[in-house]
Scaffold this motif. Structure first.
Motif, PDB file in Angstrom:
ATOM      1  N   LEU A 158       0.821  -1.210   0.000  1.00 37.32           N
ATOM      2  CA  LEU A 158       0.000   0.000   0.000  1.00 37.32           C
ATOM      3  C   LEU A 158       0.853   1.258   0.000  1.00 37.32           C
ATOM      4  O   LEU A 158       0.533   2.232  -0.671  1.00 37.32           O
ATOM      5  N   LEU A 159       1.949   1.247   0.737  1.00 36.05           N
ATOM      6  CA  LEU A 159       2.826   2.422   0.755  1.00 36.05           C
ATOM      7  C   LEU A 159       3.522   2.612  -0.578  1.00 36.05           C
ATOM      8  O   LEU A 159       3.723   3.742  -1.020  1.00 36.05           O
ATOM      9  N   ASP A 160       3.897   1.509  -1.245  1.00 38.31           N
ATOM     10  CA  ASP A 160       4.525   1.625  -2.556  1.00 38.31           C
ATOM     11  C   ASP A 160       3.555   2.226  -3.556  1.00 38.31           C
ATOM     12  O   ASP A 160       3.933   3.038  -4.387  1.00 38.31           O
ATOM     13  N   GLY A 161       2.287   1.855  -3.458  1.00 33.26           N
ATOM     14  CA  GLY A 161       1.279   2.445  -4.338  1.00 33.26           C
ATOM     15  C   GLY A 161       1.088   3.928  -4.072  1.00 33.26           C
ATOM     16  O   GLY A 161       0.843   4.700  -4.992  1.00 33.26           O
ATOM     17  N   LEU A 162       1.213   4.351  -2.813  1.00 37.10           N
ATOM     18  CA  LEU A 162       1.069   5.769  -2.497  1.00 37.10           C
ATOM     19  C   LEU A 162       2.304   6.566  -2.911  1.00 37.10           C
ATOM     20  O   LEU A 162       2.203   7.693  -3.368  1.00 37.10           O
ATOM     21  N   ILE A 163       3.487   5.962  -2.739  1.00 35.40           N
ATOM     22  CA  ILE A 163       4.715   6.667  -3.079  1.00 35.40           C
ATOM     23  C   ILE A 163       4.860   6.844  -4.584  1.00 35.40           C
ATOM     24  O   ILE A 163       5.274   7.893  -5.058  1.00 35.40           O
ATOM     25  N   ASN A 164       4.506   5.820  -5.359  1.00 38.70           N
ATOM     26  CA  ASN A 164       4.635   5.885  -6.809  1.00 38.70           C
ATOM     27  C   ASN A 164       3.478   6.576  -7.493  1.00 38.70           C
ATOM     28  O   ASN A 164       3.415   6.604  -8.709  1.00 38.70           O
ATOM     29  N   LYS A 165       2.574   7.141  -6.738  1.00 42.20           N
ATOM     30  CA  LYS A 165       1.433   7.841  -7.315  1.00 42.20           C
ATOM     31  C   LYS A 165       1.953   9.105  -8.017  1.00 42.20           C
ATOM     32  O   LYS A 165       2.701   9.882  -7.444  1.00 42.20           O
ATOM     33  N   PRO A 166       1.555   9.307  -9.259  1.00 42.17           N
ATOM     34  CA  PRO A 166       2.049  10.490  -9.969  1.00 42.17           C
ATOM     35  C   PRO A 166       1.522  11.781  -9.359  1.00 42.17           C
ATOM     36  O   PRO A 166       0.388  11.834  -8.898  1.00 42.17           O
ATOM     37  N   GLY A 167       2.356  12.780  -9.340  1.00 45.71           N
ATOM     38  CA  GLY A 167       1.964  14.066  -8.785  1.00 45.71           C
ATOM     39  C   GLY A 167       1.087  14.857  -9.717  1.00 45.71           C
ATOM     40  O   GLY A 167       0.971  14.558 -10.910  1.00 45.71           O
ATOM     41  N   LYS A 168       0.434  15.877  -9.182  1.00 40.19           N
ATOM     42  CA  LYS A 168      -0.421  16.728 -10.001  1.00 40.19           C
ATOM     43  C   LYS A 168       0.446  17.690 -10.794  1.00 40.19           C
ATOM     44  O   LYS A 168       1.517  18.089 -10.368  1.00 40.19           O
ATOM     45  N   GLU A 169      -0.065  18.040 -11.948  1.00 40.80           N
ATOM     46  CA  GLU A 169       0.673  18.978 -12.794  1.00 40.80           C
ATOM     47  C   GLU A 169       0.608  20.380 -12.197  1.00 40.80           C
ATOM     48  O   GLU A 169      -0.392  20.789 -11.622  1.00 40.80           O
TER      49      GLU A 169
END
Length: 135
Positions: free
Chosen positions: A122-133
């Motif tokens: 779950l943390l890996d999914g949150l960390i690799n989440k793309p940031g907003k433009e």
């Protein structure tokens, strides 16, 4: 030459196929051990008697399932991160296993390992989440 033109169509079809394979793998990995846990732990244990079915029979599949869930995550990582329906089902499955294995830590400290695997997923999914433009 005709194979070259069809290659783009095969790639488009394989991504849909990978998504359906990933969705099926997540569903089976999430539901099969939980159904085993509830059926054997509840119905069968009441039907045949509590002494006949040892506790390990229905606990170990639930403890092994996060390891299989991690293998599914490694194999279908790109699909899980890109497809919203697969990602949400995967997060629900990992959350369920955190809850179930977190409760089983009272029975055996070994249950902390599968719970930690789910937290890592779950943390890996949150960390690799793309940031907003940026605006």
């Amino acid at each position: 030459m005709s194979n070259f033109g069809n290659k783009g169509n095969e790639d488009a079809m394989s991504s849909g196929s990978d998504e359906s394979k990933a969705l099926l793998a997540v569903r089976v990995t999430a539901l099969a051990p939980l159904l085993w846990f509830f059926l054997v732990g509840g119905a069968l244990r009441k039907a045949v008697g509590e002494d006949w079915v040892p506790v390990e029979v229905y606990i170990w599949p639930v403890m092994i399932a996060p390891v299989v869930l991690t293998a599914v995550y490694v194999k279908y990582r790109r699909v899980i991160q890109c497809a919203p329906n697969v990602r949400s089902l995967f997060r629900v499955a990992a959350g369920l296993y955190i809850i179930v294995n977190g409760a089983m830590v009272l029975y055996s400290w070994i249950a902390a390992i599968p719970a930690a695997l789910c937290v890592g997923i779950l943390l890996d999914g949150l960390i690799n989440k793309p940031g907003k433009e940026a605006p």
